[in-house]
Scaffold this active site. Structure first.
Site, PDB file in Angstrom:
ATOM      1  NE  ARG A  82      -2.483   1.006   3.554  1.00 57.08           N
ATOM      2  CZ  ARG A  82      -3.181   0.664   4.641  1.00 57.08           C
ATOM      3  NH1 ARG A  82      -4.424   0.236   4.540  1.00 57.08           N
ATOM      4  NH2 ARG A  82      -2.641   0.741   5.829  1.00 57.08           N
ATOM      5  CE  LYS A 184      -2.958   4.413   7.083  1.00 62.24           C
ATOM      6  NZ  LYS A 184      -4.429   4.474   7.242  1.00 62.24           N
ATOM      7  CD  GLU A 220     -12.313   5.406   4.164  1.00 65.49           C
ATOM      8  OE1 GLU A 220     -12.206   4.972   5.334  1.00 65.49           O
ATOM      9  OE2 GLU A 220     -11.547   5.101   3.254  1.00 65.49           O
TER      10      GLU A 220
END
Ligand SMILES: *Cc1c(COP(=O)(O)O)cnc(C)c1O
Length: 339
Positions: A82, A184, A220
């Site tokens: 990620r 992220k 989210e």
């Protein structure tokens, strides 16, 4: 600070300076040799792109002390992958998976005395990050970068068992449809500070973000992923290019299917169809699962299982995943890396 001063039962999620951190710089087009250091202060150019243009990304994962004294890292290869995708999105150099895992292991070993004991519910939280550094002023990718990993001991998120919380649908968006929602990166978090603080002021645990294109579907829950259990026992979690692909989410999908025998759907969670769910929760590395009591939308609170009690399927999922992480429950192939 000696271990004598850590009260394992009182640990929260706060910065603590531990003994050593890993640091590596990228210069002249390549990664230089990395090292462990006691210095927890970065000295970087005032022109660093990380400071002005948000060229930075981070990860979060935990090391767990097992019953037999060994130490588990949970799916660090997924964090490495990620972070590579986040770096790719922000035009930063990628850290190879093996180097990422090796850095994490070095930091865990060098701070072993900070790993909370087995059974305390705590863990050693690792924070890897990459930032753009070096002299610069224009909007372009940085001439230099830093990859670092530090560690802090963290306590059990829920002391004495899971507790549901209420959340509020936010009027703000967290990420654009084809923006950086799936990476992220700090910018997404900067954008979430105001909505998060408004939700807390109004008495909620955090804000829930709807899909930025139509504002009709849940995306989210603060900085965690949403899941719901339907009345016919399906595990449903939103699928969208602006949702952050959580490793907890990915792991719950697998465990829901293979260990609980639930049908899993990655799809749409319409805000006006919350009645289909008997239970709901937020999931992420920090809390693993945070049960959702109710969601406030347009002035009305929709309650799922209960505002005070946690549903049985949420509890089973939590027990299975935390068991796998701490080594008490057999892990699916490749999920655990011993330090
Ligand atoms: C990190 C993060 C998550 C959870 O990811 P995990 O890998 O499960 O910790 C969910 N949503 C957002 C926005 C995140 O930044």
């Amino acid at each position: 600070m000696g271990n004598e001063s850590i009260n394992w039962d009182k640990l929260g999620f706060d910065y603590i300076k531990t003994d050593k951190r890993f640091i590596q710089t990228w210069k002249n087009g390549e990664w230089q040799a990395g090292t462990l250091t006691e210095d927890n202060v970065l000295h970087i150019s005032e022109g660093s792109t990380a400071l002005h243009y948000g060229q930075q990304c981070f990860e979060g994962l935990k090391a767990y002390r097992c019953k037999d004294g060994s130490i588990n890292l949970f799916r660090p290869d997924q964090n490495a992958a990620r972070m590579q995708r986040s770096c790719g999105r922000l035009l930063m150099p990628q850290v190879p998976t093996e180097a990422f895992i090796d850095a994490c292991k070095q930091v865990v070993r060098a701070n072993e005395r900070f790993i909370p004991p087995y059974g305390s519910g705590g863990a050693l939280y690792l924070r890897p990050f990459v930032i753009g550094t070096g002299d610069n002023i224009g909007v372009r990718t940085a001439p230099e970068f830093i990859f670092s990993v530090f560690a802090i001991p963290v306590g059990a998120y829920f002391k004495g068992g899971l507790v549901p919380h209420n959340f509020q649908i936010s009027g703000y968006d967290r990420a654009a449809p084809h923006g950086t929602g799936a990476a992220k990166v700090g910018g997404n978090y900067a954008a979430s500070l105001l909505p998060g603080s408004e939700a807390k002021k109004a008495g909620f645990a955090d804000s829930i973000y709807l899909d930025p294109a139509t504002h009709s579907k849940i995306e989210e829950v603060g900085s965690a992923n949403f899941f719901g259990i339907t009345r016919d026992n399906k595990f449903i979690t939103p699928k969208s290019p602006s949702v952050l692909p959580g490793i907890t989410r990915m792991s719950l999908i697998e465990l829901a299917k293979t260990r609980l025998g639930l049908e899993v759907v990655e799809g749409e969670v319409f805000i006006d169809q919350l009645d289909i769910f008997q239970e709901a929760g937020a999931c992420g590395t920090a809390a693993v699962i945070s049960p959702i009591g109710g969601i406030e939308y347009q002035g009305k609170l929709h309650v799922f299982y209960s505002e005070t009690e946690v549903g049985p399927i949420t509890q089973k999922l939590y027990k299975e995943l935390t068991g796998v992480q701490s080594g008490d429950v057999e892990a699916p192939e490749g999920w655990i890396v011993k330090v």
